[in-house]
Design a protein around this motif. Structure first.
Motif, PDB file in Angstrom:
ATOM      1  N   MET A 174       0.857  -1.206   0.000  1.00 48.94           N
ATOM      2  CA  MET A 174       0.000   0.000   0.000  1.00 48.94           C
ATOM      3  C   MET A 174       0.884   1.245   0.000  1.00 48.94           C
ATOM      4  O   MET A 174       1.843   1.328   0.767  1.00 48.94           O
ATOM      5  N   SER A 175       0.576   2.192  -0.861  1.00 48.86           N
ATOM      6  CA  SER A 175       1.391   3.402  -0.898  1.00 48.86           C
ATOM      7  C   SER A 175       0.874   4.421   0.116  1.00 48.86           C
ATOM      8  O   SER A 175      -0.331   4.594   0.271  1.00 48.86           O
ATOM      9  N   LEU A 176       1.817   5.065   0.789  1.00 46.39           N
ATOM     10  CA  LEU A 176       1.432   6.129   1.714  1.00 46.39           C
ATOM     11  C   LEU A 176       1.194   7.423   0.953  1.00 46.39           C
ATOM     12  O   LEU A 176       0.283   8.191   1.265  1.00 46.39           O
ATOM     13  N   LEU A 177       2.058   7.652  -0.045  1.00 44.23           N
ATOM     14  CA  LEU A 177       1.986   8.900  -0.807  1.00 44.23           C
ATOM     15  C   LEU A 177       1.747   8.590  -2.279  1.00 44.23           C
ATOM     16  O   LEU A 177       2.421   7.729  -2.851  1.00 44.23           O
ATOM     17  N   GLU A 178       0.812   9.324  -2.840  1.00 40.87           N
ATOM     18  CA  GLU A 178       0.545   9.171  -4.271  1.00 40.87           C
ATOM     19  C   GLU A 178       0.350  10.560  -4.881  1.00 40.87           C
ATOM     20  O   GLU A 178      -0.494  11.324  -4.418  1.00 40.87           O
ATOM     21  N   VAL A 179       1.151  10.843  -5.876  1.00 43.25           N
ATOM     22  CA  VAL A 179       1.096  12.141  -6.543  1.00 43.25           C
ATOM     23  C   VAL A 179       0.806  11.888  -8.015  1.00 43.25           C
ATOM     24  O   VAL A 179       1.444  11.024  -8.625  1.00 43.25           O
ATOM     25  N   THR A 180      -0.151  12.630  -8.560  1.00 47.09           N
ATOM     26  CA  THR A 180      -0.395  12.475 -10.000  1.00 47.09           C
ATOM     27  C   THR A 180      -0.516  13.841 -10.668  1.00 47.09           C
ATOM     28  O   THR A 180      -1.119  14.770 -10.136  1.00 47.09           O
ATOM     29  N   GLY A 181       0.109  13.943 -11.810  1.00 48.33           N
ATOM     30  CA  GLY A 181      -0.076  15.089 -12.705  1.00 48.33           C
ATOM     31  C   GLY A 181       0.239  16.449 -12.120  1.00 48.33           C
ATOM     32  O   GLY A 181      -0.401  17.445 -12.455  1.00 48.33           O
ATOM     33  N   LEU A 182       1.271  16.480 -11.251  1.00 50.22           N
ATOM     34  CA  LEU A 182       1.576  17.756 -10.585  1.00 50.22           C
ATOM     35  C   LEU A 182       2.130  18.769 -11.587  1.00 50.22           C
ATOM     36  O   LEU A 182       3.086  18.497 -12.304  1.00 50.22           O
ATOM     37  N   ASN A 183       1.499  19.933 -11.618  1.00 53.72           N
ATOM     38  CA  ASN A 183       1.948  21.029 -12.480  1.00 53.72           C
ATOM     39  C   ASN A 183       2.037  22.304 -11.683  1.00 53.72           C
ATOM     40  O   ASN A 183       1.173  22.579 -10.848  1.00 53.72           O
ATOM     41  N   LYS A 184       3.091  23.075 -11.950  1.00 55.71           N
ATOM     42  CA  LYS A 184       3.239  24.352 -11.251  1.00 55.71           C
ATOM     43  C   LYS A 184       4.023  25.321 -12.126  1.00 55.71           C
ATOM     44  O   LYS A 184       5.063  24.965 -12.674  1.00 55.71           O
ATOM     45  N   ALA A 185       3.494  26.528 -12.256  1.00 58.47           N
ATOM     46  CA  ALA A 185       4.227  27.587 -12.944  1.00 58.47           C
ATOM     47  C   ALA A 185       4.405  28.767 -12.007  1.00 58.47           C
ATOM     48  O   ALA A 185       3.516  29.059 -11.190  1.00 58.47           O
ATOM     49  N   PHE A 186       5.574  29.389 -12.074  1.00 62.32           N
ATOM     50  CA  PHE A 186       5.773  30.693 -11.431  1.00 62.32           C
ATOM     51  C   PHE A 186       5.783  31.708 -12.564  1.00 62.32           C
ATOM     52  O   PHE A 186       6.761  31.773 -13.315  1.00 62.32           O
ATOM     53  N   GLY A 187       4.716  32.473 -12.728  1.00 56.41           N
ATOM     54  CA  GLY A 187       4.609  33.355 -13.895  1.00 56.41           C
ATOM     55  C   GLY A 187       4.652  32.504 -15.150  1.00 56.41           C
ATOM     56  O   GLY A 187       3.920  31.529 -15.263  1.00 56.41           O
ATOM     57  N   ASP A 188       5.564  32.850 -16.081  1.00 55.31           N
ATOM     58  CA  ASP A 188       5.631  32.020 -17.292  1.00 55.31           C
ATOM     59  C   ASP A 188       6.726  30.949 -17.210  1.00 55.31           C
ATOM     60  O   ASP A 188       7.074  30.318 -18.197  1.00 55.31           O
ATOM     61  N   ASN A 189       7.254  30.748 -16.000  1.00 51.41           N
ATOM     62  CA  ASN A 189       8.237  29.686 -15.772  1.00 51.41           C
ATOM     63  C   ASN A 189       7.499  28.403 -15.346  1.00 51.41           C
ATOM     64  O   ASN A 189       7.097  28.267 -14.197  1.00 51.41           O
ATOM     65  N   HIS A 190       7.326  27.506 -16.298  1.00 49.39           N
ATOM     66  CA  HIS A 190       6.566  26.264 -16.039  1.00 49.39           C
ATOM     67  C   HIS A 190       7.510  25.255 -15.384  1.00 49.39           C
ATOM     68  O   HIS A 190       8.253  24.555 -16.069  1.00 49.39           O
ATOM     69  N   VAL A 191       7.462  25.194 -14.049  1.00 49.94           N
ATOM     70  CA  VAL A 191       8.492  24.513 -13.266  1.00 49.94           C
ATOM     71  C   VAL A 191       8.231  23.012 -13.115  1.00 49.94           C
ATOM     72  O   VAL A 191       9.153  22.208 -13.180  1.00 49.94           O
ATOM     73  N   LEU A 192       6.965  22.635 -12.894  1.00 52.49           N
ATOM     74  CA  LEU A 192       6.618  21.209 -12.821  1.00 52.49           C
ATOM     75  C   LEU A 192       5.665  20.894 -13.967  1.00 52.49           C
ATOM     76  O   LEU A 192       4.650  21.566 -14.145  1.00 52.49           O
ATOM     77  N   ARG A 193       6.002  19.849 -14.713  1.00 55.94           N
ATOM     78  CA  ARG A 193       5.258  19.543 -15.934  1.00 55.94           C
ATOM     79  C   ARG A 193       4.703  18.128 -15.909  1.00 55.94           C
ATOM     80  O   ARG A 193       5.028  17.318 -16.758  1.00 55.94           O
ATOM     81  N   GLY A 194       3.935  17.840 -14.869  1.00 57.08           N
ATOM     82  CA  GLY A 194       3.309  16.517 -14.829  1.00 57.08           C
ATOM     83  C   GLY A 194       4.139  15.503 -14.072  1.00 57.08           C
ATOM     84  O   GLY A 194       4.658  14.558 -14.657  1.00 57.08           O
ATOM     85  N   ILE A 195       4.268  15.717 -12.771  1.00 60.22           N
ATOM     86  CA  ILE A 195       5.035  14.791 -11.929  1.00 60.22           C
ATOM     87  C   ILE A 195       4.095  13.734 -11.349  1.00 60.22           C
ATOM     88  O   ILE A 195       3.070  14.065 -10.757  1.00 60.22           O
ATOM     89  N   ASP A 196       4.464  12.465 -11.533  1.00 61.97           N
ATOM     90  CA  ASP A 196       3.765  11.338 -10.893  1.00 61.97           C
ATOM     91  C   ASP A 196       4.738  10.663  -9.942  1.00 61.97           C
ATOM     92  O   ASP A 196       5.916  10.502 -10.280  1.00 61.97           O
ATOM     93  N   LEU A 197       4.229  10.275  -8.790  1.00 64.94           N
ATOM     94  CA  LEU A 197       5.120   9.695  -7.789  1.00 64.94           C
ATOM     95  C   LEU A 197       4.313   8.808  -6.858  1.00 64.94           C
ATOM     96  O   LEU A 197       3.259   9.214  -6.375  1.00 64.94           O
ATOM     97  N   THR A 198       4.811   7.601  -6.625  1.00 66.44           N
ATOM     98  CA  THR A 198       4.181   6.698  -5.667  1.00 66.44           C
ATOM     99  C   THR A 198       5.230   6.281  -4.649  1.00 66.44           C
ATOM    100  O   THR A 198       6.320   5.843  -5.022  1.00 66.44           O
TER     101      THR A 198
END
Ligand code: ADP
Length: 246
Positions: free
Chosen positions: A1-25
């Protein structure tokens, strides 16, 4: 069983697209190490896991607490997510005017409003665990950088998180102080803590990590066991990054 599950994480600071779809289990009781060049998004991933950064899109689930950032979660959900993890920063961020013991007690007493006597005995136990029992009544400025980081670890543990997050916990330390902090982290891993660690300490990654993720340009460029990613990287950009470290 996973404790942490991350899907499709995206983050931009202004026009700096820093996270482009992070998945993590992250399975319960395992250690995940994030590596990658400066600016690749490692810290932003970590800070997103306890909502110190609010991602633009994606989901983060820790245990049974799940937050869908795409749906613009409210404050209550974010507070709940935050309570699931303890964070250790590059520099300790201890309160200078509080004793070591009070620093460790602050979260449980002030934020969680738990009984002082109970918190105090737990905090003393945590200080023993990080090897600092005798420093309980001292102040942060009286400690070495390595000792301060160990207090930082005790403080993060004090809120009884399910997950421990470490953001380059040794990178601001003099070389001779790195080992004592890594030893505490290894002990936590051996005790079964679930941990996500951003670090450049490849020896630590080899010895302790169950999985290593190599981030580059806001994506996970490669992931696998330490032997796979660190010793036999498939991707050229992983090879180049590791080559630069040696
Ligand atoms: P890493 O930890 O891999 O070095 P970071 O996640 O710290 O990478 O940073 C990724 C990118 O996001 C960098 O270009 C950085 O300048 C930018 N960044 C990080 N935090 C902020 C912020 N609060 N405001 C604006 N830009 C930021």
């Amino acid at each position: 069983m996973s404790l942490l599950e991350v899907t499709g994480l995206n983050k931009a600071f202004g026009d700096n697209h820093v996270l482009r779809g992070i998945d993590l289990t992250v399975p319960t009781g395992s250690v995940t190490v994030l590596i990658g060049p400066s600016g690749s998004g490692k810290t932003t991933v970590l800070r997103s896991l306890n909502a110190l950064e609010i991602p633009d899109a994606g989901t983060v689930r820790i245990g049974d607490v799940s937050v869908d950032f795409t749906a613009k979660p409210d404050r209550r959900q974010i507070t709940k997510l935050r309570a699931q993890s303890g964070m250790v920063f590059q520099s300790h961020n201890l309160f200078p005017h509080l004793s070591v013991l009070r620093n460790v007690m602050e979260g449980p007493v002030v934020v969680q409003r738990r009984p002082v006597a109970e918190v105090r005995s737990e905090a003393l136990e945590l200080l023993r665990r990080v090897g600092l029992s005798e420093k309980a009544e001292q102040y942060p400025h009286q400690l070495s950088g390595g000792q301060q980081q160990r207090v930082g670890i005790a403080r993060a543990l004090a809120i009884k998180p399910r997950l421990m997050l470490f953001d380059e916990p040794t990178s601001a330390l003099d070389p001779e102080l790195v080992g004592e902090v890594l030893t505490v982290m290894k002990d936590l891993a051996a005790d079964g803590w679930t941990m996500v660690v951003v670090t450049h300490e490849m020896r630590f990654a080899r010895q302790v990590a169950d999985q290593v993720l190599f981030l580059d340009g806001g994506v996970v460029a490669e992931r696998g066991t330490p032997a796979e990613v660190l010793d036999h990287p498939r991707e050229e950009r992983t090879q180049r990054f590791l080559h630069r470290l040696t």
